[in-house]
Write a protein that holds these residues in place. Structure first.
Motif, PDB file in Angstrom:
ATOM      1  N   THR A  81       0.817  -1.163  -0.022  1.00  0.00           N
ATOM      2  CA  THR A  81       0.012  -0.116   0.008  1.00  0.00           C
ATOM      3  C   THR A  81       0.854   1.198   0.061  1.00  0.00           C
ATOM      4  OG1 THR A  81      -1.528  -1.143   1.093  1.00  0.00           O
ATOM      5  CG2 THR A  81      -1.861   1.128   1.065  1.00  0.00           C
ATOM      6  N   VAL A  82       1.985   1.251   0.677  1.00  0.00           N
ATOM      7  CA  VAL A  82       2.690   2.415   1.025  1.00  0.00           C
ATOM      8  C   VAL A  82       3.403   2.590  -0.654  1.00  0.00           C
ATOM      9  CG1 VAL A  82       5.049   3.511   1.900  1.00  0.00           C
ATOM     10  CG2 VAL A  82       3.064   2.243   3.332  1.00  0.00           C
ATOM     11  N   LEU A  83       3.979   1.392  -1.101  1.00  0.00           N
ATOM     12  CA  LEU A  83       4.649   1.482  -2.587  1.00  0.00           C
ATOM     13  C   LEU A  83       3.561   2.097  -3.433  1.00  0.00           C
ATOM     14  CD1 LEU A  83       6.906  -1.790  -2.561  1.00  0.00           C
ATOM     15  CD2 LEU A  83       7.616   0.697  -2.380  1.00  0.00           C
ATOM     16  N   ILE A  84       2.447   1.688  -3.475  1.00  0.00           N
ATOM     17  CA  ILE A  84       1.737   2.055  -4.418  1.00  0.00           C
ATOM     18  C   ILE A  84       1.114   3.658  -4.153  1.00  0.00           C
ATOM     19  CG2 ILE A  84      -1.059   2.092  -5.323  1.00  0.00           C
ATOM     20  CD1 ILE A  84      -0.774  -1.151  -4.859  1.00  0.00           C
ATOM     21  N   ALA A  85       1.037   4.027  -3.076  1.00  0.00           N
ATOM     22  CA  ALA A  85       0.677   5.466  -2.663  1.00  0.00           C
ATOM     23  C   ALA A  85       2.210   6.422  -3.093  1.00  0.00           C
ATOM     24  CB  ALA A  85       0.506   5.816  -1.478  1.00  0.00           C
ATOM     25  N   ALA A  86       3.280   5.870  -2.838  1.00  0.00           N
ATOM     26  CA  ALA A  86       4.419   6.637  -3.445  1.00  0.00           C
ATOM     27  C   ALA A  86       4.522   6.835  -4.757  1.00  0.00           C
ATOM     28  CB  ALA A  86       5.861   5.683  -2.647  1.00  0.00           C
ATOM     29  N   CYS A  87       4.232   5.788  -5.426  1.00  0.00           N
ATOM     30  CA  CYS A  87       4.205   5.779  -6.776  1.00  0.00           C
ATOM     31  C   CYS A  87       3.246   6.589  -7.449  1.00  0.00           C
ATOM     32  CB  CYS A  87       3.853   4.192  -7.457  1.00  0.00           C
ATOM     33  SG  CYS A  87       5.410   3.133  -7.351  1.00  0.00           S
ATOM     34  N   GLY A  88       1.914   6.730  -6.832  1.00  0.00           N
ATOM     35  CA  GLY A  88       1.006   7.794  -7.364  1.00  0.00           C
ATOM     36  C   GLY A  88       1.584   9.141  -7.073  1.00  0.00           C
ATOM     37  N   LEU A  89       2.118   9.151  -6.006  1.00  0.00           N
ATOM     38  CA  LEU A  89       2.557  10.801  -5.664  1.00  0.00           C
ATOM     39  C   LEU A  89       3.882  11.186  -6.584  1.00  0.00           C
ATOM     40  CD1 LEU A  89       2.513  10.509  -1.690  1.00  0.00           C
ATOM     41  CD2 LEU A  89       1.016  12.287  -3.145  1.00  0.00           C
ATOM     42  N   ALA A  90       4.371  10.198  -6.887  1.00  0.00           N
ATOM     43  CA  ALA A  90       5.837  10.422  -7.770  1.00  0.00           C
ATOM     44  C   ALA A  90       5.291  10.717  -9.182  1.00  0.00           C
ATOM     45  CB  ALA A  90       6.626   9.356  -8.000  1.00  0.00           C
ATOM     46  N   MET A  91       4.018  10.151  -9.619  1.00  0.00           N
ATOM     47  CA  MET A  91       3.511  10.438 -10.809  1.00  0.00           C
ATOM     48  C   MET A  91       2.980  11.636 -10.969  1.00  0.00           C
ATOM     49  SD  MET A  91       2.146   6.923 -12.554  1.00  0.00           S
ATOM     50  CE  MET A  91       1.166   6.250 -11.161  1.00  0.00           C
ATOM     51  N   LEU A  92       2.135  12.047  -9.780  1.00  0.00           N
ATOM     52  CA  LEU A  92       1.616  13.307  -9.768  1.00  0.00           C
ATOM     53  C   LEU A  92       2.493  14.576  -9.555  1.00  0.00           C
ATOM     54  CD1 LEU A  92      -1.676  12.510  -7.546  1.00  0.00           C
ATOM     55  CD2 LEU A  92      -1.665  12.954  -9.625  1.00  0.00           C
ATOM     56  N   ALA A  93       3.721  14.249  -8.881  1.00  0.00           N
ATOM     57  CA  ALA A  93       4.582  15.267  -8.965  1.00  0.00           C
ATOM     58  C   ALA A  93       5.319  15.570 -10.175  1.00  0.00           C
ATOM     59  CB  ALA A  93       5.560  14.842  -7.885  1.00  0.00           C
ATOM     60  N   ALA A  94       5.243  14.520 -10.994  1.00  0.00           N
ATOM     61  CA  ALA A  94       6.074  14.791 -12.368  1.00  0.00           C
ATOM     62  C   ALA A  94       5.208  15.500 -13.246  1.00  0.00           C
ATOM     63  CB  ALA A  94       6.122  13.309 -13.238  1.00  0.00           C
ATOM     64  N   CYS A  95       3.850  15.618 -12.800  1.00  0.00           N
ATOM     65  CA  CYS A  95       2.705  16.319 -14.092  1.00  0.00           C
ATOM     66  C   CYS A  95       2.594  17.805 -13.387  1.00  0.00           C
ATOM     67  CB  CYS A  95       1.570  15.375 -13.730  1.00  0.00           C
ATOM     68  SG  CYS A  95       1.534  14.028 -14.910  1.00  0.00           S
ATOM     69  N   SER A  96       3.253  17.980 -12.394  1.00  0.00           N
ATOM     70  CA  SER A  96       2.910  19.308 -11.717  1.00  0.00           C
ATOM     71  C   SER A  96       3.534  20.606 -12.758  1.00  0.00           C
ATOM     72  CB  SER A  96       3.666  19.520 -10.285  1.00  0.00           C
ATOM     73  OG  SER A  96       4.935  19.593 -10.455  1.00  0.00           O
TER      74      SER A  96
END
Length: 82
Positions: free
Chosen positions: A5-20
């Protein structure tokens, strides 16, 4: 299970940060009066005030300070009645 769960959340945040959105950089200020467009400002004495500019061929052009007004003419040695 928690690691997944932590890895999935971290990957989601990394993808959102790349689109900022990237911060917009402001345009440089226009050249001061007397400078030529496409030239580089020069501060030769290091006081933080532009002293002149370099043209694209590498020649330095100093800003000439305005000439002081000429002194008033000296009074004549004779009086008003001469």
């Amino acid at each position: 299970m928690r690691v997944r769960t932590v890895l999935i959340a971290a990957c989601g945040l990394a993808m959102l940060a790349a689109c900022s959105k990237k911060p917009v950089t402001p345009l440089p200020p226009p050249p001061p009066p007397g400078a030529v467009a496409g030239s580089s400002a020069a501060d030769r004495d290091g006081d933080g005030i532009v002293d002149g500019y370099y043209t694209s061929d590498g020649i330095y052009h100093p800003y000439a300070p305005p000439a002081p007004p000429p002194p008033p003419p000296a009074p004549t040695r004779r009086g008003e009645r001469g």
